[in-house]
Every structure is written in C-alpha cells, then in structure tokens.
Scaffold this active site. Sequence first.
Site, PDB file in Angstrom:
ATOM      1  N   HIS A 277       0.946  13.431  -5.153  1.00 60.57           N
ATOM      2  CA  HIS A 277       0.478  12.426  -4.195  1.00 60.57           C
ATOM      3  C   HIS A 277       1.377  11.179  -4.258  1.00 60.57           C
ATOM      4  O   HIS A 277       0.896  10.041  -4.237  1.00 60.57           O
ATOM      5  CB  HIS A 277      -0.985  12.060  -4.496  1.00 60.57           C
TER       6      HIS A 277
ATOM      7  N   TYR B  52      -9.269  15.649   4.086  1.00 60.67           N
ATOM      8  CA  TYR B  52      -9.884  15.434   2.781  1.00 60.67           C
ATOM      9  C   TYR B  52     -11.257  16.076   2.822  1.00 60.67           C
ATOM     10  O   TYR B  52     -11.923  16.052   3.861  1.00 60.67           O
ATOM     11  CB  TYR B  52     -10.057  13.942   2.500  1.00 60.67           C
TER      12      TYR B  52
ATOM     13  N   SER C  29      -2.781  12.115   8.985  1.00 59.27           N
ATOM     14  CA  SER C  29      -3.728  11.969   7.876  1.00 59.27           C
ATOM     15  C   SER C  29      -5.157  11.764   8.378  1.00 59.27           C
ATOM     16  O   SER C  29      -5.366  11.161   9.436  1.00 59.27           O
ATOM     17  CB  SER C  29      -3.299  10.751   7.047  1.00 59.27           C
TER      18      SER C  29
ATOM     19  N   TYR D 248       0.846  -1.203   0.000  1.00 54.01           N
ATOM     20  CA  TYR D 248       0.000   0.000   0.000  1.00 54.01           C
ATOM     21  C   TYR D 248       0.883   1.254   0.000  1.00 54.01           C
ATOM     22  O   TYR D 248       0.656   2.193  -0.774  1.00 54.01           O
ATOM     23  CB  TYR D 248      -0.926   0.011   1.234  1.00 54.01           C
TER      24      TYR D 248
ATOM     25  N   ARG E   7      -4.602   1.796  -7.581  1.00 55.38           N
ATOM     26  CA  ARG E   7      -3.323   1.134  -7.295  1.00 55.38           C
ATOM     27  C   ARG E   7      -3.585  -0.365  -7.376  1.00 55.38           C
ATOM     28  O   ARG E   7      -4.266  -0.937  -6.524  1.00 55.38           O
ATOM     29  CB  ARG E   7      -2.812   1.509  -5.908  1.00 55.38           C
TER      30      ARG E   7
ATOM     31  N   THR F  43      -5.835  18.485   1.427  1.00 55.16           N
ATOM     32  CA  THR F  43      -5.400  17.769   0.220  1.00 55.16           C
ATOM     33  C   THR F  43      -6.413  18.004  -0.888  1.00 55.16           C
ATOM     34  O   THR F  43      -7.598  17.721  -0.725  1.00 55.16           O
ATOM     35  CB  THR F  43      -5.261  16.261   0.511  1.00 55.16           C
TER      36      THR F  43
ATOM     37  N   LYS G 259      -2.283  21.032  -0.321  1.00 57.35           N
ATOM     38  CA  LYS G 259      -1.378  19.988  -0.803  1.00 57.35           C
ATOM     39  C   LYS G 259      -1.933  19.317  -2.055  1.00 57.35           C
ATOM     40  O   LYS G 259      -3.104  18.932  -2.089  1.00 57.35           O
ATOM     41  CB  LYS G 259      -1.202  18.947   0.308  1.00 57.35           C
TER      42      LYS G 259
HETATM   43  C1  GLV Z   1      -4.358   8.366   0.387  1.00 54.39           C
HETATM   44  O1  GLV Z   1      -4.649   8.362   1.504  1.00 54.39           O
HETATM   45  C2  GLV Z   1      -3.544   7.443  -0.367  1.00 54.39           C
HETATM   46  O2  GLV Z   1      -3.676   6.239  -0.170  1.00 54.39           O
HETATM   47  O3  GLV Z   1      -2.770   7.910  -1.215  1.00 54.39           O
END
Ligand code: GLV
Length: 401
Positions: free
Chosen positions: A277, A131, A108, A26, A166, A157, A253
């Site tokens: 990011h 967020y 975060s 991750y 991803r 953000t 950001k």
């Molecule tokens: C956000 O929190 C990410 O996973 O990039």
Amino acid sequence: MARPVTTIEDLRVIAKRRVPKMFYDYADSGAWTESTYRANQADFAAIKLRQRVAVDMRDRTLATTIAGQPASMPVALAPTGLTGMQHADGEILAARAAEKAGVPFCLSTMSICSIEDVAEHATKPFWFQLYVMRDREFSSSLIARAKAAGCSALVLTVDLQILGQRHKDIVNGMTAPPKLTVKNILDMAIRPRWSLGMLGTQRRTFRNLVGHAKGVSNLSSLSSWTAEQFDPALSWDDVKRIRDEWGGTLILKGILDPEDAEKAAETGADSIVVSNHGGRQLDGAVSSISALPDIVSAVGNRIEVLMDGGVRSGQDVLKAVALGAKGVMIGRAFLYGLGADGEAGVTKCLDIIRKELDVTMALCGHRDIRNVGREILVPGTLPSPARHAEHRAEAALAAAE
Ligand code: GLV
C-alpha cells in the site's frame, strides 16, 4: 524560461508547490516512521541492470496485456484516495490521460469524483477498486454501480482492514473538503491555480460515499470513515463471496507474503498485486520489489502477478517486469503529474515512464517487453528477500546438476 520537465521528480517538485500541503502530504506520506515507504524506492535503486551492446534494437514494442486486457505498456494507474484533491476533477482527468495513453485507470472507493462522474467522461472502460465494508449492502451497491458503469475489472484491496497511522494527516487535520480554518484558507490562498480549479467544480468530497453510505458520522475524514466502515473481520471467504458477486475480472491488491499469495491464488482471482500500500500500512514490512520474486516463484504459474510501490521511472518498471511482474501500478508518480499540471501532467508522467522504459529495455538488449526476464539483472544486486530467493534458485540448480 521554465525548466523542462524530464523526470517524475520534476513533477513532484511542481506538485508540492501547487497542491495544498494537507493533500500533497496525504499522497506523499507513509505510515509511522515511513521506513517501508522509503524501502520501496531504495530497493529498486539497488538493483543493477546488465548493459548489452551490438544487438538489434530496431522495432521495439512495450505492448502487453494486464489482467487479460490490452495495455500499451505494462503500467496501470493505481487506485489512489482523494485524487480529486490533488487537482479539481482529478479522477476524470487521470482517466482521460490513461485512456489516451492506452493504459488502465483504476478508480478508488475513496475517490472525490464518483464512479458515475468518471463513467460520464470516460470513453473506455476503467477499473474500480473496492474496500470491503462492514455494511454489506453498501459494498453490494458499489459493486452494482461499478457493473452499471461498465467497469472492466474489480480491484479488491485486502491490506486495509484498519488504517496504518500517517502522522502528517493527523498534524494537518486532513479532511475533504478542507475545514475552513485560518491556516487552511491561507494555504489555499497561496495556491490560486488549485483554488480556482476547486471553485469551478462541485466535486469536493467523497462522492462515491456521500448520499450513498448510511450511518456515517464524519464522512469528510478518511480516518473516521475507515474506522467506522471498513470490515476488520475480512476473511478469504469474504473475498470469494465478492468474487462471485462481481463475476468479472478480479484483481486482489495488497499481497506481500508468499503464504497469502497461495491463498489468493486459491480464490480463483485473475491477478494479484504485490503491494504494501505504498508503505502506508505496515511500517517495517519489506519493500514490494523485494517481496516480488518469492511470490512469483510461489504462484506465478497459477495467477498473474502485478506489483506496486516505489515505481518512479521506466527503469523501475523494467526491473519489476524482469522479476516476473506482468505489469506495475503507479500511484504517487501520476499524482505528482496531476498536481503539477492536471491531465497534461498525467500524460507527461506516462510519457516519461514510457520513454525511459523503451530506451532502457533496448540498452539491456531487448525489443519486446514480453521477452524481458531476470537475465537483464546483475545477479547479487537484488535486495533481500529477493536475494534469498536468488540464492535458493542457485542452490536448487547446483543440486540438480
Ligand atoms: C487509502 O485510501 C490510503 O489512504 O492509503
């Protein structure tokens, strides 16, 4: 005898061994082909430094300010999701390492430890990253909680209204806490250090959200949470509304384009972070370091410019500062330290970067980080679009002569 840890890469290798695959992956992945993720580091590597000799290198200082707050070097810990899954209580440990090192820590929204958890264990104010959610009441409650915790800056953000895909997270079925499938149980069983830590803490899911956010069907999955909750209609007016609601130091950001930087500067925010990011959103976007010079020329006289993406060494920090960043945020670099050895690993990461930065600055002929500028870089080695900006600056100079 264990091999000494001398680089961020050493920490990465240890973290990869110690952290369950789904959480290591991750942190260590970019969106789609990961081309932007790779470009962030590759473009730093291409920039060459000018070696200077026979200059006084005594009495050096890296101290500066970031967003108006003192920092012992131009580095802050970036807000990273699921930090408490790299190591039990990860956000608390990272906040502690940051405060001991005299650099800002940013929590975060997608953290495992909550704002209140970190506030309870920190002795200095930290930053909170927000967020923008569809549920304004929930956004407001996060802002109120950050205020109540004494957070000294809000990092809003703006580059994740929807999530870039991803692939590894999908393949791994990443959730927090992990689902107890045979595969996951085996993966955790071969990492006893991590598993024992997790058994010793209650902090195993998104604690800023659980019990606070209403109407979310699957809170453990980042992708379903973002799809259901993040506001795809985010606009500059929303940014201004949040600025007013927060009323304190505001950092925007996720700016990668000079036109967006102009708009960001108009909001009256204190700083922007030039960022893609960590290559986790728009695959195919330019690297952060190559976007930095154009943005500095566009708005650098009106707003403080920070950057993140690809920073793995003090040399990288120096290059970013030379190109006009007041400071950088590090994400993966500190996560590797955390995964490798908890708080001590984050401290190690910050020590490595500080020493590299200090000696490299000296070898480039400087003693005070605040005086470092573009003159330490070899012209012609800047990656485009930075190189374009350099050529434009040269052409403008030539025209003026
Ligand atoms: C956000 O929190 C990410 O996973 O990039």
